[in-house]
Write an enzyme that holds these catalytic residues in place. Structure first.
Site, short mmCIF file in Angstrom:
data_model
loop_
_atom_site.label_atom_id
_atom_site.label_comp_id
_atom_site.label_asym_id
_atom_site.label_seq_id
_atom_site.Cartn_x
_atom_site.Cartn_y
_atom_site.Cartn_z
N CYS A 1 65.99 46.02 74.08
CA CYS A 1 65.28 45.78 75.33
C CYS A 1 64.40 44.55 75.18
O CYS A 1 63.78 44.34 74.14
CB CYS A 1 64.48 47.00 75.76
N GLU A 2 64.40 43.75 76.22
CA GLU A 2 63.66 42.49 76.12
C GLU A 2 62.16 42.68 76.26
O GLU A 2 61.40 41.76 76.02
CB GLU A 2 64.19 41.49 77.15
N HIS A 3 61.72 43.87 76.62
CA HIS A 3 60.28 44.09 76.76
C HIS A 3 59.62 44.50 75.45
O HIS A 3 58.45 44.22 75.23
CB HIS A 3 60.00 45.15 77.83
N HIS A 4 60.35 45.21 74.60
CA HIS A 4 59.75 45.74 73.36
C HIS A 4 60.53 45.37 72.11
O HIS A 4 60.12 45.72 71.02
CB HIS A 4 59.64 47.26 73.45
N GLN B 1 68.63 46.90 81.02
CA GLN B 1 69.91 47.57 81.29
C GLN B 1 70.51 47.17 82.64
O GLN B 1 71.73 47.01 82.77
CB GLN B 1 69.69 49.09 81.21
N CYS C 1 62.23 52.54 73.45
CA CYS C 1 60.86 52.24 73.89
C CYS C 1 60.30 53.38 74.73
O CYS C 1 59.09 53.49 74.88
CB CYS C 1 60.79 50.89 74.62
#
Ligand SMILES: [Zn+2]
Length: 179
Positions: free
Chosen positions: A71-74, A112, A142
């Site tokens: 995931c690009e956030h975490h 996703q 995450c």
């Protein structure tokens, strides 16, 4: 990247020089390079000309394609399955190539929803299909390991293009085949 991983290990209060961690920055960098290898691939490389003329106009489905992404956030993994279907219009693509397209986009920093759309749009463009449907179900580390710690939640996303969008019957066929 090695240097940066060494700094992260220090920043969390560990000693990057202790024996168990001495080679970790290099190993972690290598692993990260592998997990993001999709940035160094193109659709053309991945499909590699495996397109074949066909009169088939029935749905082609590849289901339960294993999916590993970050995931690009975490920068934490999300793991699940992709189901990919299309209705050919003169051309079919090698089945293993469908899985490779999934992999190419999954091995990048992703969300996703975006991953689902990228797979669908690429398959539509490559095959010139009458329609494409993609459903992804995945568990996000995450959510499971941090934050809300919801262990059993599965995220489902879908992208429906062409006849998969315009025809309820096509969508239903797809959904019943993956059930
Ligand atoms: Zn995340």
């Amino acid at each position: 990247m090695n240097e940066h991983y060494a700094r992260i290990i220090e920043a969390i209060g560990e000693d990057p020089q202790r024996p168990g961690l001495r080679d970790t920055p290099a190993r972690a960098a290598k692993a990260m390079e592998y997990l993001t290898r999709g940035y160094r691939q193109t659709v053309e490389d991945v499909v590699n000309g495996a397109l074949f003329p066909s009169d088939c106009s029935e749905m082609v489905l590849v289901k339960d394609i294993e999916l590993y992404s970050l995931c690009e956030h975490h920068l934490l993994p999300f793991i699940g399955k992709a189901h990919v279907a299309y209705i050919p219009d003169g051309k079919v693509v090698g089945l293993s190539k469908v899985a490779r397209i999934v992999d190419m986009f999954a091995r990048r920093l992703q969300i996703q929803e975006q991953l689902t759309v990228e797979i669908a749009e690429t398959l539509l463009r490559v095959t010139g299909a009458a329609g494409v449907g993609v459903i992804i179900e995945a568990k996000h580390m995450c959510m499971m390991m941090r934050g809300v710690e919801k262990q059993n939640s599965v995220m489902k996303t879908s992208a429906m293009l062409g006849t998969f969008r315009s025809s309820q019957a096509t969508r239903n066929e797809f959904l019943s085949l993956i059930r």
